[in-house]
Design an enzyme around this catalytic site. Structure first.
Site, PDB file in Angstrom:
ATOM      1  N   GLU A 162     -14.773  10.556 -12.233  1.00  0.00           N
ATOM      2  CA  GLU A 162     -14.487   9.873 -10.960  1.00  0.00           C
ATOM      3  C   GLU A 162     -15.104   8.477 -10.866  1.00  0.00           C
ATOM      4  OE1 GLU A 162     -15.524  12.685  -7.876  1.00  0.00           O
ATOM      5  OE2 GLU A 162     -13.998  14.103  -8.522  1.00  0.00           O
ATOM      6  N   GLU A 287      -8.565  20.329 -13.709  1.00  0.00           N
ATOM      7  CA  GLU A 287      -9.052  21.008 -12.495  1.00  0.00           C
ATOM      8  C   GLU A 287      -7.898  21.455 -11.596  1.00  0.00           C
ATOM      9  OE1 GLU A 287     -12.215  18.871 -10.499  1.00  0.00           O
ATOM     10  OE2 GLU A 287     -12.958  18.015 -12.367  1.00  0.00           O
TER      11      GLU A 287
END
Ligand code: GLA
Length: 390
Positions: A162, A287
């Site tokens: 991220e 994910e």
């Protein structure tokens, strides 16, 4: 004359769970790849009992949901800004042992994330920018070496998680409020250099492990919302810059935290964008989950109901479960391309999912198996393309 009643379309009923094929076998067959990693993110508690049985039958890969994050592996010494005297590899090693015992592969998640960065990384006198920056950089180096060398068996590391900003199509594609960016930017320096350092250190650490290379330990940049064009542009800009600079990156992890109604064409575009940068890069789905709630964007900022959709309760409506199944089917079809070399769901079954508390506390059922571990419509949609959904 008696006429036969017109046929009534009967609602299909869920197949017998006992007939469920192994998910990993079905997907390996459709991808034409033996040992294709089909993963679930789990906590160490899932290595026993019914979760473990489900993992053994259906999955060929595991990811640590939290056990390999920096705050777990190397927290501060209690009450100080110093690192703990020694790392805590115990929870993650439970996963390593489980994977080894059951012939599963292990994905490493994650060496660096702004949300789980213990403060000892950034301690020190900031009035001397050059020395401070050098100290932070050395800590990153030493941490990455310790962790990469401790887990020589992983087939991929999310080296950074991220690091792209959410601001669409940003001229500076990096997340500037990350403590890593802030520390590196001190004194007017380039805040984004920590990303290049992290990959370089990870590649150096990998080179110390016999037999390991970019072939069998992929160094990945992992991020969310790559299916949203404006965010994707930021991620791809970073990846392109890393490739241009000769930084050792092997691929991109797409979190793909999706919701019903997601646009599969945009998921495909995210995978294609990576292929477009370099055919040497791989894509991992890292994910995946599909929320039952088609929330609008303001739900994620407000984090209240409304604007987030109201709780469906414990028994999700069949129409939504069917919609979820159709999306899962389309997604796994979209993932069936040579650049995609690993697919992981964020969780194993609906008994344990972060989406019960994010973006709001609400019952969610985002995975392929229900709260009892039985295959849902989503599972059947994926393993059997001929099955009609209700
Ligand atoms: C992000 C992180 C994961 C996990 C999820 C939600 O996607 O990459 O490690 O924490 O959030 O729990």
């Amino acid at each position: 004359m008696i006429r036969a009643a017109p046929p009534v379309a009967s609602t299909p009923s869920l197949p017998d769970p006992a007939l469920a094929p192994a998910l990993k076998a079905s997907l390996a067959a459709s991808h034409g790849v033996l040992d294709f990693p089909i993963g679930a993110a789990i906590e160490p508690a899932s290595t026993t009992g019914t979760d473990a049985a489900l993992l053994r039958k259906h999955y060929s890969s595991i990811t640590a949901e939290n056990a390999m994050k920096p705050a777990t592996i190397w927290p501060n010494a209690p009450g100080t800004t110093d690192p703990a005297a020694a790392p805590n590899f115990v929870p993650a090693d439970t996963l390593v042992t489980f994977a080894a015992t059951n012939g599963m592969q292990l994905r490493g998640h994650t060496l660096l994330w702004h949300q789980t960065a213990p403060s000892w990384f950034f301690a020190g006198d900031q009035s001397d920018a050059a020395n401070y920056r050098a100290a932070v950089r050395q800590r990153l180096h030493d941490y990455i070496f310790a962790v990469v060398q401790h887990f020589p068996g992983v087939y991929a590391w999310d080296v950074v998680n991220e690091v792209a900003t959410d601001t669409p199509n940003a001229s500076n594609p990096y997340r500037i409020d990350s403590p890593w960016y802030v520390a590196y930017a001190l004194g007017g320096n380039d805040g984004s250099e920590y990303v290049r350092d992290a990959f370089t250190f990870a590649a150096q650490a990998r080179a110390t492990i016999p037999g390991k290379s970019s072939v069998n330990m992929k160094l990945m940049l992992n991020d969310y919302n790559t299916e949203i064009p404006g965010k994707r542009a930021n991620v791809m800009k970073i990846v392109q810059d890393l490739v241009n600079a000769g930084i050792p990156i092997d691929g991109v992890g797409h979190q793909f935290h999706l919701q019903v109604g997601a646009d599969v064409a945009q998921v495909t575009a995210a995978l294609a964008a990576v292929e477009g940068i370099s055919i040497a890069l791989v894509n991992h789905v890292t994910e995946l989950d599909v929320s039952l709630y088609a929330d609008t964007g303001n739900c994620y900022t407000a984090r209240t109901i409304p604007p987030c959709l109201a709780d469906n309760g414990a028994n999700a409506p069949l129409a939504i479960l069917s919609q979820q199944a159709a999306l899962y089917r389309a997604l796994y079809n979209a993932f069936n391309r040579p650049s995609v070399t690993s697919i992981t769901t964020w969780g194993l079954a609906d008994n344990h999912t972060w989406l019960n508390t994010f973006p709001v506390s609400r019952t969610n059922r985002p995975l392929l198996f229900d709260i009892s571990g039985n295959p849902k419509w989503a599972f059947w949609a994926v393993v059997d393309s001929s099955i009609a959904l209700p």
